[in-house]
Design a protein around this motif. Structure first.
Motif, mmCIF file in Angstrom:
data_model
loop_
_atom_site.group_PDB
_atom_site.id
_atom_site.type_symbol
_atom_site.label_atom_id
_atom_site.label_comp_id
_atom_site.label_asym_id
_atom_site.label_seq_id
_atom_site.Cartn_x
_atom_site.Cartn_y
_atom_site.Cartn_z
ATOM 1 N N GLY A 1 45.411 59.978 6.024
ATOM 2 C CA GLY A 1 45.832 61.348 6.281
ATOM 3 C C GLY A 1 46.388 61.504 7.681
ATOM 4 N N ALA A 2 46.891 62.735 7.950
ATOM 5 C CA ALA A 2 47.516 63.007 9.245
ATOM 6 C C ALA A 2 46.508 63.072 10.384
ATOM 7 C CB ALA A 2 48.302 64.307 9.170
ATOM 8 N N ASP B 1 46.034 62.272 15.246
ATOM 9 C CA ASP B 1 45.394 63.137 16.242
ATOM 10 C C ASP B 1 44.185 62.476 16.897
ATOM 11 O OD1 ASP B 1 47.174 65.258 15.728
ATOM 12 O OD2 ASP B 1 46.018 65.847 13.973
ATOM 13 N N THR B 2 43.508 61.579 16.199
ATOM 14 C CA THR B 2 42.276 60.996 16.730
ATOM 15 C C THR B 2 42.405 59.520 17.073
ATOM 16 O OG1 THR B 2 41.398 60.297 14.577
ATOM 17 C CG2 THR B 2 41.020 62.592 15.242
ATOM 18 N N GLY B 3 43.513 58.884 16.633
ATOM 19 C CA GLY B 3 43.654 57.453 16.856
ATOM 20 C C GLY B 3 42.677 56.634 16.039
ATOM 21 N N GLY B 4 42.022 57.270 15.050
ATOM 22 C CA GLY B 4 41.048 56.562 14.226
ATOM 23 C C GLY B 4 39.702 56.362 14.898
ATOM 24 N N ASN B 5 39.461 57.102 15.998
ATOM 25 C CA ASN B 5 38.203 56.915 16.740
ATOM 26 C C ASN B 5 37.098 57.881 16.286
ATOM 27 O OD1 ASN B 5 39.282 54.878 18.462
ATOM 28 N ND2 ASN B 5 40.349 56.479 19.612
ATOM 29 N N THR C 1 40.570 65.174 6.215
ATOM 30 C CA THR C 1 41.668 64.218 6.404
ATOM 31 C C THR C 1 43.007 64.897 6.675
ATOM 32 O OG1 THR C 1 41.956 64.146 3.989
ATOM 33 C CG2 THR C 1 40.590 62.433 5.003
ATOM 34 N N SER C 2 43.031 66.229 6.769
ATOM 35 C CA SER C 2 44.261 66.941 7.121
ATOM 36 C C SER C 2 44.436 66.931 8.639
ATOM 37 C CB SER C 2 44.211 68.367 6.591
ATOM 38 O OG SER C 2 43.013 69.002 7.019
ATOM 39 N N PRO C 3 45.560 67.407 9.165
ATOM 40 C CA PRO C 3 45.789 67.355 10.621
ATOM 41 C C PRO C 3 44.727 68.116 11.407
ATOM 42 C CG PRO C 3 47.830 67.829 9.450
ATOM 43 C CD PRO C 3 46.736 67.921 8.433
ATOM 44 N N TYR C 4 44.416 67.598 12.612
ATOM 45 C CA TYR C 4 43.433 68.216 13.507
ATOM 46 C C TYR C 4 44.110 68.945 14.675
ATOM 47 C CZ TYR C 4 39.805 65.265 11.331
ATOM 48 O OH TYR C 4 38.938 64.668 10.449
ATOM 49 N N THR C 5 45.391 69.187 14.563
ATOM 50 C CA THR C 5 46.147 69.710 15.700
ATOM 51 C C THR C 5 45.546 70.986 16.270
ATOM 52 O OG1 THR C 5 48.138 68.793 14.672
ATOM 53 C CG2 THR C 5 48.459 70.344 16.480
#
Length: 418
Positions: A351-352, A356-360, A401-405
Motif C-alpha cells: 500500500g501507499a 510515508d513510513t519507509g517500512g519502519n 495500508t492506505s496513505p499516512y500523509t
C-alpha cells in the motif's frame, strides 16, 4: 449633599471566563492527547484501508513496463561536416552495407587534403634524396677501400723487390725508404677509412630506420586525409533499416553531426526503467517473463545502466529463446521481473503507507477495533501485491495500508463513523 455610589463588583464573570478557558484547553487536549500521552487523530473508517496480516507464498518479482527497441543500432555521424549535395535514400529504407546514403561537399577539406598530398609528396622526395646520398656515401667508402687495398698490395711487392735490389746496390736507400713510407701511409689511411666506414654505417642504419618510420607515418597521414575526404560520401556501414534520417539538399551538417541510424530490422530488445529502490537487487542474467497471444516468453537482463535519473535506472532485456512475432519498435510490453525464489512468508498487502513510513512502522488496529496504534515493524521484500513481514506483526492482525500523509506525525488513530 450628593455622594458617589460605587457599583458592586461581580467576581462570577471572571470565574466564568477562567472556566471557559480551562474547558477549551481540556477539549483540545482530549482531541490531541490520548490516555497514554501520545498524539492522536480522529479519522473516519471509510477514509482508510484496513488490511489483514496473512500467511502465504511471497513471489519475489516486480512488474516492469518496457519499450521495444532494435537489438543493434549503428549511428551515422558526419566524420567531416559539409553541405548536403545529394540525398539518395529516404527514412525507413532497407539498406545493404556500402549503399550510398548522402553526398556532402566541403571545399575547405578538399583544399586541405590537396595541400597535405603536396606536402607529403615533397617530404617523401626529400627522404628519398637523403637515402640516395647515404647510399652514395657508403659506395664511396667501398671505392676508397678498394683503391687503398690495391696500393698496399702493390707497395708491399715493391718493398720486397727493392730490399733485394739494395743488397746489390742496384737502388739507393732513399728510394727504399720512400717506398716504405708510402706503404705505411696507405696502411694508416686504410685504418682511418675502416673506422669512418664503421661509424657511417652505424649512423646510416639509425638514420634510415628513422626515415623509414617517418615515411610510413606521412603515408598513413595521407591515407587518413583521403579517407576523410571519401567519408563525405556517407555509406551504410551495415545492413539494416535507416531511421531518424531527416536531411535536405543544401543543409549544412556540422562535424560529428548525427545524420541518422541503421537499426537491426528483425531482432529486438526491451528497454525498461526500474525504480532505484531495486538497484541493489537487479543483476545481469535475471529473468523476466511476459505473455502474448497465450504464449509465455522469457527474457534476460543483458545490460544495466547504473546512472539514476528521476529516481529510476535503465536496463536492457534480450529474448532468451525466440522473440514474439509482430512486435514493432516503440511498442510497450508489460513484463514480470523475477528477483528471487518464491518462499513462504507472513504478508501484508502493498500500500501507499510504505512511502510515508519507509517500512519502519505501521498503524495496527486494536482488537476492539476503535483505534489504531503506531507500532515499529521490520518489513522485507515487496512486490506489486504484497510486502514480506520479518518482525513486529502476527498473522490475523489488521493494519492500515492506505496513505499516512494526513497523520504521519500521530501516535494513535481514533476510528469512528462517517
Amino acid at each position: 449633599m450628593d455622594r458617589r455610589v460605587e457599583k458592586k463588583k461581580t467576581p462570577w464573570k471572571k470565574f466564568a471566563i477562567a472556566a471557559g478557558a480551562v474547558g477549551l484547553v481540556v477539549l483540545v487536549a482530549s482531541v490531541v492527547m490520548d490516555a497514554s500521552g501520545g498524539r492522536s487523530f480522529k479519522v473516519a473508517e471509510g477514509r482508510i484501508v484496513v488490511s489483514t496480516v496473512t500467511e502465504g507464498t511471497f513471489e519475489d518479482f516486480i512488474p516492469v513496463r518496457g519499450r521495444v527497441t532494435p537489438l543493434k543500432t549503428v549511428f551515422l555521424d558526419a566524420i567531416e561536416g559539409g553541405r548536403v549535395e545529394r540525398v539518395l535514400v529516404e527514412d525507413g529504407t532497407m539498406l545493404k552495407k556500402g549503399d550510398l546514403i548522402v553526398e556532402l561537399s566541403n571545399t575547405t577539406l578538399q583544399l586541405e587534403v590537396t595541400r597535405n598530398e603536396a606536402l607529403v609528396t615533397e617530404q617523401l622526395n626529400n627522404m628519398r634524396t637523403i637515402e640516395l646520398s647515404l647510399e652514395q656515401n657508403r659506395l664511396a667508402h667501398k671505392r676508397n677501400l678498394v683503391e687503398i687495398n690495391y696500393q698496399i698490395k702493390r707497395l708491399e711487392r715493391q718493398v720486397t723487390r727493392e730490399r733485394e735490389l739494395i743488397k746489390t746496390n742496384a737502388i739507393s736507400q732513399a728510394q727504399l725508404d720512400q717506398t716504405e713510407d708510402e706503404l705505411e701511409y696507405y696502411r694508416n689511411r686504410r685504418a682511418v677509412t675502416l673506422e669512418s666506414q664503421a661509424t657511417d654505417a652505424r649512423l646510416q642504419e639509425t638514420q634510415l630506420k628513422f626515415l623509414k618510420t617517418s615515411g610510413e607515418q606521412l603515408e598513413t597521414s595521407l591515407v587518413f586525409a583521403r579517407k576523410n575526404l571519401a567519408a563525405l560520401n556517407v555509406r551504410a556501414p551495415v545492413d539494416g533499416k535507416l531511421s531518424g534520417f531527416n536531411v535536405e539538399i543544401g543543409q549544412s551538417i556540422n562535424r560529428g553531426g548525427r545524420l541518422g541510424q541503421i537499426d537491426d530490422p528483425e531482432n529486438y530488445k526491451l528497454t525498461a526503467n526500474i525504480d532505484e529502490f531495486y538497484l541493489g537487487r537487479v543483476d545481469l542474467g535475471q529473468e523476466a517473463n511476459f505473455e502474448r497471444g497465450g504464449d509465455n516468453f522469457t527474457m534476460k537482463i543483458a545490460k544495466i545502466y547504473p546512472q539514476v535519473a528521476n529516481g529510476q535506472f535503465e536496463v536492457d532485456f534480450v529474448f532468451e529463446d525466440e522473440q514474439p512475432e509482430g512486435i514493432r519498435r516503440g511498442q510497450t510490453l508489460q513484463t514480470k521481473l523475477t528477483l528471487g525464489d518464491a518462499t513462504a512468508a507472513t504478508l501484508i498487502p502493498n500500500g501507499a503507507f510504505y512511502q510515508d513510513t519507509g517500512g519502519n512502522w505501521v498503524f495496527v488496529v486494536t482488537p476492539e477495533g476503535d483505534q489504531a496504534v503506531k507500532r515499529n515493524v521490520r518489513l522485507g521484500r515487496r512486490n506489486s501485491r504484497f510486502i514480506e513481514v520479518l518482525d513486529g506483526l502476527e498473522v490475523g492482525e489488521r493494519v492500515v495500508t492506505s496513505p499516512y500523509t494526513s497523520f504521519v506525525e500521530m501516535d494513535r488513530l481514533k476510528l469512528g463513523g462517517e
